[in-house]
Design an enzyme around this catalytic site. Structure first.
Site, PDB file in Angstrom:
ATOM      1  N   GLY A  10       0.784  -1.241   0.000  1.00 44.18           N
ATOM      2  CA  GLY A  10       0.000   0.000   0.000  1.00 44.18           C
ATOM      3  C   GLY A  10       0.812   1.285   0.000  1.00 44.18           C
ATOM      4  O   GLY A  10       0.238   2.372  -0.124  1.00 44.18           O
ATOM      5  N   ALA A  11       2.137   1.191   0.167  1.00 42.21           N
ATOM      6  CA  ALA A  11       2.944   2.424   0.138  1.00 42.21           C
ATOM      7  C   ALA A  11       3.611   2.616  -1.231  1.00 42.21           C
ATOM      8  O   ALA A  11       4.369   3.553  -1.431  1.00 42.21           O
ATOM      9  CB  ALA A  11       4.019   2.383   1.237  1.00 42.21           C
ATOM     10  N   GLY A  12       3.311   1.735  -2.146  1.00 41.50           N
ATOM     11  CA  GLY A  12       3.950   1.814  -3.468  1.00 41.50           C
ATOM     12  C   GLY A  12       3.210   2.738  -4.413  1.00 41.50           C
ATOM     13  O   GLY A  12       2.273   3.454  -4.029  1.00 41.50           O
ATOM     14  N   ILE A  14       1.167   2.170  -7.133  1.00 42.20           N
ATOM     15  CA  ILE A  14      -0.269   1.954  -7.355  1.00 42.20           C
ATOM     16  C   ILE A  14      -1.018   1.934  -6.018  1.00 42.20           C
ATOM     17  O   ILE A  14      -2.082   2.533  -5.875  1.00 42.20           O
ATOM     18  CB  ILE A  14      -0.505   0.636  -8.128  1.00 42.20           C
ATOM     19  N   VAL A  61       5.020  -9.350   3.481  1.00 46.73           N
ATOM     20  CA  VAL A  61       3.800 -10.141   3.302  1.00 46.73           C
ATOM     21  C   VAL A  61       4.084 -11.641   3.507  1.00 46.73           C
ATOM     22  O   VAL A  61       3.159 -12.438   3.652  1.00 46.73           O
ATOM     23  CB  VAL A  61       3.171  -9.832   1.910  1.00 46.73           C
ATOM     24  N   ALA A  81       1.181  -6.334  -3.072  1.00 46.08           N
ATOM     25  CA  ALA A  81       2.602  -6.529  -2.736  1.00 46.08           C
ATOM     26  C   ALA A  81       3.208  -7.547  -3.701  1.00 46.08           C
ATOM     27  O   ALA A  81       2.772  -8.695  -3.747  1.00 46.08           O
ATOM     28  CB  ALA A  81       2.717  -7.039  -1.298  1.00 46.08           C
ATOM     29  N   TYR A 184       8.103 -13.620 -14.110  1.00 45.36           N
ATOM     30  CA  TYR A 184       7.163 -12.611 -13.603  1.00 45.36           C
ATOM     31  C   TYR A 184       5.732 -12.954 -14.031  1.00 45.36           C
ATOM     32  O   TYR A 184       4.811 -12.969 -13.215  1.00 45.36           O
ATOM     33  CB  TYR A 184       7.560 -11.223 -14.131  1.00 45.36           C
ATOM     34  N   LYS A 188       2.531 -13.932 -11.667  1.00 39.31           N
ATOM     35  CA  LYS A 188       1.279 -13.174 -11.645  1.00 39.31           C
ATOM     36  C   LYS A 188       0.087 -14.104 -11.899  1.00 39.31           C
ATOM     37  O   LYS A 188      -0.968 -13.981 -11.288  1.00 39.31           O
ATOM     38  CB  LYS A 188       1.336 -12.053 -12.691  1.00 39.31           C
ATOM     39  N   ARG A 252       1.347  -0.483 -27.164  1.00 42.49           N
ATOM     40  CA  ARG A 252       0.974  -0.801 -25.785  1.00 42.49           C
ATOM     41  C   ARG A 252      -0.249   0.000 -25.379  1.00 42.49           C
ATOM     42  O   ARG A 252      -0.595   0.990 -26.001  1.00 42.49           O
ATOM     43  CB  ARG A 252       2.121  -0.425 -24.817  1.00 42.49           C
TER      44      ARG A 252
END
Ligand code: UD1
Length: 350
Positions: A10-12, A14, A61, A81, A184, A188, A252
């Site tokens: 939450g501090a990033g 997004i 996390v 996260a 990655y 996801k 993109r």
């Protein structure tokens, strides 16, 4: 649904915008965030942009006890996260799978043992699609495979059909079969599947948002794995030309972080929906060349011509942009920030 939300990460970039959006709509927000030194500096301080109303729990996390503590009294979880970045996921494999896969596993175990929530939303990624959906001259749809190293070394950038014609990219819907070409992307996909399986077993409504190329204020310029817009902006501000890989014509879907935050709130508020996976993009497409020109203009450096390098980044896809009709019909999602405005907002923040 209750109005207390835990945002992991939450501090990033997004997460902090999602927190702002939720606070504006009367939610209470708690953030669990590691404050990664490469993003938040060596002292890992609370970022100045994080709204003071956000209760920040600093930590990992992957720490179940801490996650249980963070879950106390919350009604919903938004799981952001994660380690982000395709290229480095190929050599920092342990770090990526540990944070993304294992981190999600720990969160789900904590949800199972320390208290349920009314809703879980997980941030997934367009990277799971690999190449976006394409159409050939006869109108047949294609699910193109990843380009080979030989094709890239020979400068054969475009995707071609059976008759060697160039395939035309079309908006990619959620139904497209995933094509996982990086650790990655795999992580996801695993995250979204784990959450969905958990949700059906534990009767927790779960939504996964497949985010396209997110950009906007608070995007970390110093992070070498940040998106192309931030990389180009940093170069232009230093008087250097943006360097375009391939021929710069790859397409993109750049979506403003404000629209992503709005989509996040809608996902938390959505009534139980039939489909649980949604594309979140702008529904528009730009070439990398076009975005380099737009940025040069808004940063008052129209004199700096982008440099087409003719080199390539292994693992890159050629084109992908979102079909957002599911999200608009089922979540009421409507992107509001036109690219031209979003680039101005990014430039003002720099
Ligand atoms: C990838 C992931 C996406 C992830 C994002 C951030 C895929 C399909 N998508 O997006 O899920 O959220 O990374 O990690 O894997 N480019 C240049 N010059 C540069 C840098 C990039 O021309 O200096 C080009 C790249 O070749 C690419 C485009 O810009 O064609 C976008 O690159 P980037 O911003 O890194 O994001 P993606 O690779 O699209």
């Amino acid at each position: 649904m209750g109005r207390r939300v835990l945002i992991t990460g939450g501090a990033g970039f997004i997460g902090s915008h999602l927190a702002d959006e939720l606070l504006r709509h009367g939610y209470e927000v708690r953030a669990l965030d590691l404050l990664l030194p490469q993003i938040h500096g060596p002292e890992a301080r609370r970022p100045a942009y994080l709204a003071p109303e956000v209760e920040l729990i600093k930590g990992d996390v992957r720490n179940k006890e801490l996650v249980c503590q963070a879950l106390k009294g919350v009604d919903a979880v938004f799981h952001l996260a994660a380690m982000v970045g395709v290229g480095q996921s190929m050599y920092e494999i342990e770090k990526y799978t540990s944070t993304n896969n294992y981190g999600t596993a720990v969160l789900l175990e904590a949800l199972a043992s320390c208290g349920g929530v009314e809703r879980l939303v997980v941030a997934s990624s367009m990277s799971i699609y690999g190449e976006g959906l394409c159409r050939d001259a006869a109108g047949n749809l294609h699910n193109p495979p990843q380009r080979t190293l030989e094709q890239l070394q020979g400068g054969a950038w475009e995707l071609r059909g059976a008759k060697d014609e160039v395939l035309t990219p079309v908006p990619t819907p959620e139904l497209k079969v995933p094509s996982l070409a990086s650790i990655y992307a795999l992580s996801k996909y695993d995250q979204e599947r784990m959450c969905l399986i958990f949700g059906s077993a534990y009767r927790v409504p779960v939504l996964a948002l497949r985010l396209f190329n997110v950009y906007g204020p608070r995007q970390a310029l110093a992070n070498p794995y940040t998106g192309v817009l931030a990389i180009f902006a940093a170069r232009l501000l230093n008087g250097k030309p943006p360097t375009l890989f391939e021929d710069g014509r790859q397409q993109r879907d750049f979506v403003s972080v404000y629209d992503v935050a709005a989509a996040g709130r809608l996902a938390l508020e959505a009534r139980q929906t039939k489909d649980q996976v949604f594309n979140i993009g702008s529904g528009r497409r730009f070439t990398v060349y076009e975005i380099a020109l737009s940025l040069a203009r808004v940063l008052n450096r129209p004199d700096i011509e982008p440099e087409v390098t003719g080199t390539y980044r292994a693992g890159d896809i050629r084109h992908c942009f979102a079909d957002i009709s599911e999200a608009s019909q089922q979540l009421g999602y409507q992107p509001r920030i036109a690219f031209e405005q979003g680039v101005l907002e990014l430039a003002e923040w720099l």
